[in-house]
Design an enzyme around this catalytic site. Structure first.
Site, PDB file in Angstrom:
ATOM      1  N   ASP A  18      -6.854  -0.288  -5.648  1.00  0.00           N
ATOM      2  CA  ASP A  18      -7.669  -0.152  -4.442  1.00  0.00           C
ATOM      3  C   ASP A  18      -9.158  -0.056  -4.786  1.00  0.00           C
ATOM      4  OD1 ASP A  18      -8.150   0.029  -1.741  1.00  0.00           O
ATOM      5  OD2 ASP A  18      -7.577   2.139  -1.559  1.00  0.00           O
ATOM      6  N   ASN A  66      -1.696  -5.336   5.080  1.00  0.00           N
ATOM      7  CA  ASN A  66      -2.860  -6.164   4.738  1.00  0.00           C
ATOM      8  C   ASN A  66      -2.889  -7.502   5.493  1.00  0.00           C
ATOM      9  OD1 ASN A  66      -2.934  -5.067   1.249  1.00  0.00           O
ATOM     10  ND2 ASN A  66      -4.156  -4.323   2.968  1.00  0.00           N
TER      11      ASN A  66
HETATM   12  C1  IPE Z   1      -3.198  -0.404  -0.258  1.00  0.00           C
HETATM   13  O1  IPE Z   1      -4.581  -0.506  -0.134  1.00  0.00           O
HETATM   14  C2  IPE Z   1      -2.588  -1.737  -0.501  1.00  0.00           C
HETATM   15  C3  IPE Z   1      -2.974  -2.413  -1.735  1.00  0.00           C
HETATM   16  C4  IPE Z   1      -3.727  -1.927  -2.686  1.00  0.00           C
HETATM   17  C5  IPE Z   1      -2.411  -3.703  -1.911  1.00  0.00           C
HETATM   18  P1  IPE Z   1      -5.291  -0.548   1.285  1.00  0.00           P
HETATM   19  O2  IPE Z   1      -6.756  -0.589   1.034  1.00  0.00           O
HETATM   20  O3  IPE Z   1      -4.720  -1.621   2.119  1.00  0.00           O
HETATM   21  O4  IPE Z   1      -4.846   0.862   1.877  1.00  0.00           O
HETATM   22  P2  IPE Z   1      -5.393   1.678   3.129  1.00  0.00           P
HETATM   23  O5  IPE Z   1      -5.254   0.811   4.328  1.00  0.00           O
HETATM   24  O6  IPE Z   1      -6.816   2.028   2.871  1.00  0.00           O
HETATM   25  O7  IPE Z   1      -4.536   2.896   3.174  1.00  0.00           O
HETATM   26  C1  IPE Z   2      -7.630  -3.447  -2.706  1.00  0.00           C
HETATM   27  O1  IPE Z   2      -8.992  -3.348  -2.399  1.00  0.00           O
HETATM   28  C2  IPE Z   2      -7.111  -4.864  -2.613  1.00  0.00           C
HETATM   29  C3  IPE Z   2      -6.204  -5.102  -1.480  1.00  0.00           C
HETATM   30  C4  IPE Z   2      -5.798  -4.216  -0.621  1.00  0.00           C
HETATM   31  C5  IPE Z   2      -5.742  -6.455  -1.300  1.00  0.00           C
HETATM   32  P1  IPE Z   2      -9.494  -3.245  -0.911  1.00  0.00           P
HETATM   33  O2  IPE Z   2      -9.712  -4.623  -0.389  1.00  0.00           O
HETATM   34  O3  IPE Z   2      -8.603  -2.405  -0.104  1.00  0.00           O
HETATM   35  O4  IPE Z   2     -10.902  -2.531  -1.126  1.00  0.00           O
HETATM   36  P2  IPE Z   2     -11.523  -1.363  -0.252  1.00  0.00           P
HETATM   37  O5  IPE Z   2     -10.494  -0.276  -0.168  1.00  0.00           O
HETATM   38  O6  IPE Z   2     -11.857  -1.938   1.076  1.00  0.00           O
HETATM   39  O7  IPE Z   2     -12.730  -0.929  -1.029  1.00  0.00           O
HETATM   40 MG    MG Z   3      -8.523  -0.405   0.233  1.00  0.00          MG
END
Ligand code: IPE
Ligand code: IPE
Ligand code: MG
Length: 240
Positions: A18, A66
């Site tokens: 993340d 996602n």
């Molecule tokens: C969790 O991250 C899913 C992945 C890393 C693939 P998100 O960024 O989607 O999680 P939330 O929505 O902040 O909880």
């Molecule tokens: C994790 O990084 C990757 C996926 C969930 C695909 P994020 O895209 O959630 O990055 P933040 O949390 O917005 O910084």
């Molecule tokens: Mg995230």
């Protein structure tokens, strides 16, 4: 630096990768720039895990939720998935790593399905480590999928055991993770391996995923090795 104890390694490490978006934002770039740079962290972590002697590494790459992101970002992530699998299959072959996936991969774009199927087939004989990509995955999807399969099979009135239930989960051939790592300073599970993390040790770091490297993985493993896993028992029971 302390040494990792090879006799107390987690067999299975799961990572919620993340913070890509925030990493990009901090550099004044678009979110996808963060995703692109996350691939380097994946390569470094996968190689390090295999070298350390981890048997299973599960990476949460794309959740069921996602799919609700702006379609531009979803499309860019799917394109990145195709190119990353294509480029990194060589890394997997060089390191004797087998690729597999968990999640509702049927609904991925056909290009991604094709690329994944090829990489899975190419790496199927590899034995040093199994890399599990969680794609279009959520813990509730996994559990519901298992329940539906059991119902459709008509197991009848018999009560099923934990061991039997596990055989219907997407992780049936993988032990439960001893260690779950989440980057980017978020303290939540976000629908990852809900059943499987019943007794996992949780490790949170503020490091954003694109900055995560071998040293960060080693630090998490050392932290894991400093913990006492009691599984409901007392310290005295564990130590005797
Ligand atoms: C969790 O991250 C899913 C992945 C890393 C693939 P998100 O960024 O989607 O999680 P939330 O929505 O902040 O909880
Ligand atoms: C994790 O990084 C990757 C996926 C969930 C695909 P994020 O895209 O959630 O990055 P933040 O949390 O917005 O910084
Ligand atoms: Mg995230």
């Amino acid at each position: 630096m302390e040494e990792i104890n090879k006799n107390n390694l987690p067999k299975h490490i799961a990572i919620t990768m993340d913070g890509n978006g925030r990493w990009a934002k901090s550099k004044g770039k678009l979110r996808i720039f963060g995703h692109n740079n996350g691939v380097k962290a994946v390569r470094d972590t996968v190689e390090a895990a295999a070298e350390i002697g981890i048997e299973f590494l599960t990476l949460y790459a794309f959740s069921t939720e996602n799919w609700n992101r702006p379609s531009k970002e979803v499309n860019a992530l799917m394109t990145l998935l195709v190119s990353a699998i294509n480029k990194e299959t060589k890394t997997l072959m060089d390191n004797n790593i087998k690729l597999s996936t968990i999640g509702d991969t049927d609904i991925l774009p056909s290009k991604a399905k094709k690329e994944l199927a090829e990489a899975i087939d190419k790496t199927k004989g590899n034995t040093r480590m199994t890399l599990v990509l969680a794609l279009s995955y959520s813990g509730r999807w996994d559990i519901l999928n298992a329940v539906n399969e059991i119902t459709n099979k008509g197991v009848g009135n018999e009560k099923i055991t934990e061991e039997q239930f596990q055989q219907y989960l997407s992780t049936k051939s993988v032990p439960d993770p001893e260690l779950l790592i989440r980057t980017s300073g978020e303290y939540r599970i976000s629908n990852f391996l809900l059943w499987q993390i019943a007794y996992s040790e949780l490790y949170f770091t503020d490091t954003l995923w694109p900055d995560f490297r071998r040293a960060n993985l080693e630090k998490a493993i050392l932290d894991y090795q400093s913990r006492e896993r009691r599984f409901g028992k007392t310290t005295e029971q564990i130590q005797n």
